[in-house]
Design an enzyme around this catalytic site. Sequence first.
Site, short mmCIF file in Angstrom:
data_model
loop_
_atom_site.label_atom_id
_atom_site.label_comp_id
_atom_site.label_asym_id
_atom_site.label_seq_id
_atom_site.Cartn_x
_atom_site.Cartn_y
_atom_site.Cartn_z
N LYS A 14 9.79 56.46 3.97
CA LYS A 14 9.59 56.76 5.38
C LYS A 14 8.09 56.83 5.71
CE LYS A 14 13.97 59.32 5.82
NZ LYS A 14 14.60 60.60 6.25
N TYR A 40 19.95 54.73 12.51
CA TYR A 40 20.32 56.13 12.66
C TYR A 40 21.36 56.36 13.75
CZ TYR A 40 16.90 57.86 9.25
OH TYR A 40 16.21 58.15 8.09
N ASN A 44 11.07 63.89 5.19
CA ASN A 44 11.48 64.10 3.79
C ASN A 44 11.30 62.85 2.94
OD1 ASN A 44 13.56 62.62 4.82
ND2 ASN A 44 15.13 64.18 4.57
N HIS A 79 14.57 57.53 2.37
CA HIS A 79 15.97 57.37 2.76
C HIS A 79 16.71 56.61 1.67
CE1 HIS A 79 19.55 56.17 5.02
NE2 HIS A 79 19.38 54.99 4.45
N GLU A 134 23.25 48.77 6.07
CA GLU A 134 21.80 48.94 6.11
C GLU A 134 21.07 47.75 5.49
OE1 GLU A 134 21.99 53.85 6.17
OE2 GLU A 134 21.39 52.85 4.31
P1 IDP Z 1 19.94 61.93 4.28
O1 IDP Z 1 18.62 61.28 4.63
O2 IDP Z 1 19.80 62.85 3.10
O3 IDP Z 1 21.06 60.96 4.12
P2 IDP Z 1 21.12 62.67 6.84
O4 IDP Z 1 21.98 63.87 7.06
O5 IDP Z 1 21.75 61.33 6.85
O6 IDP Z 1 20.29 62.90 5.48
O7 IDP Z 1 20.00 62.74 7.96
C1 IDP Z 1 19.16 61.63 8.19
C2 IDP Z 1 17.74 62.12 8.37
O8 IDP Z 1 17.67 62.93 9.56
C3 IDP Z 1 17.24 63.06 7.26
O9 IDP Z 1 16.77 62.39 6.12
C4 IDP Z 1 16.13 63.81 7.97
O10 IDP Z 1 14.97 62.97 8.09
C5 IDP Z 1 16.74 63.98 9.35
N1 IDP Z 1 17.46 65.26 9.46
C6 IDP Z 1 18.67 65.57 8.94
N2 IDP Z 1 19.04 66.82 9.23
C7 IDP Z 1 18.02 67.34 9.95
C8 IDP Z 1 17.80 68.61 10.56
O11 IDP Z 1 18.61 69.53 10.49
N3 IDP Z 1 16.61 68.75 11.24
C9 IDP Z 1 15.71 67.75 11.35
N4 IDP Z 1 15.87 66.53 10.78
C10 IDP Z 1 17.01 66.34 10.10
MG MG Z 2 22.03 59.76 5.53
#
Ligand code: IDP
Ligand code: MG
Length: 139
Positions: free
Chosen positions: A11, A51, A114, A117, A128
């Site tokens: 990212k 997304y 974070n 992805h 994807e």
């Molecule tokens: P993942 O990346 O571990 O698959 P997902 O639940 O698919 O997690 O969420 C996609 C992305 O959305 C996350 O990697 C993060 O960047 C963001 N995200 C997920 N949950 C939150 C939240 O509670 N607050 C802010 N950003 C979030």
């Molecule tokens: Mg995800």
Amino acid sequence: MAEQTTYIMVKPDGVQRGLTEEIISRFEGIGLTLVGRRDLTPDLEIAESHYGIHKERPFYPDLIDFITSGPVVAMAWRGEDAIAASRKLIGATNWEEAEPGTIRADFARSIDHNVIHGSDGEETASFELGLWFPEGLDG
Ligand code: IDP
Ligand code: MG
């Protein structure tokens, strides 16, 4: 377990912090093979498709702003059980819950920024990969 190909993306925060090469080494370290790479700044259209599943979540607008904010490294990694193996290497979405030694435990310091992805299942991976590599993969 069969051979799979998964979609992995460094990212904008990961690219900006210079973590790409370290991340690539970790994927090589678990025996996966890089079969596609594109360096690009995602436009709104690709970000919203990627997304789309999170459209109703409160964090969605910030997520789209973030992912379109700068260059990402879009990658396809192939190998035995690649999807689950990659998710394990990446760690939990929330870095505070991620297993020690995972990429997010080591490098992420917020739940939204974070670093990386990874596809969460076979259907997601094929969607994807098609989205980010419309011209197909190497090999
Ligand atoms: P993942 O990346 O571990 O698959 P997902 O639940 O698919 O997690 O969420 C996609 C992305 O959305 C996350 O990697 C993060 O960047 C963001 N995200 C997920 N949950 C939150 C939240 O509670 N607050 C802010 N950003 C979030
Ligand atoms: Mg995800």
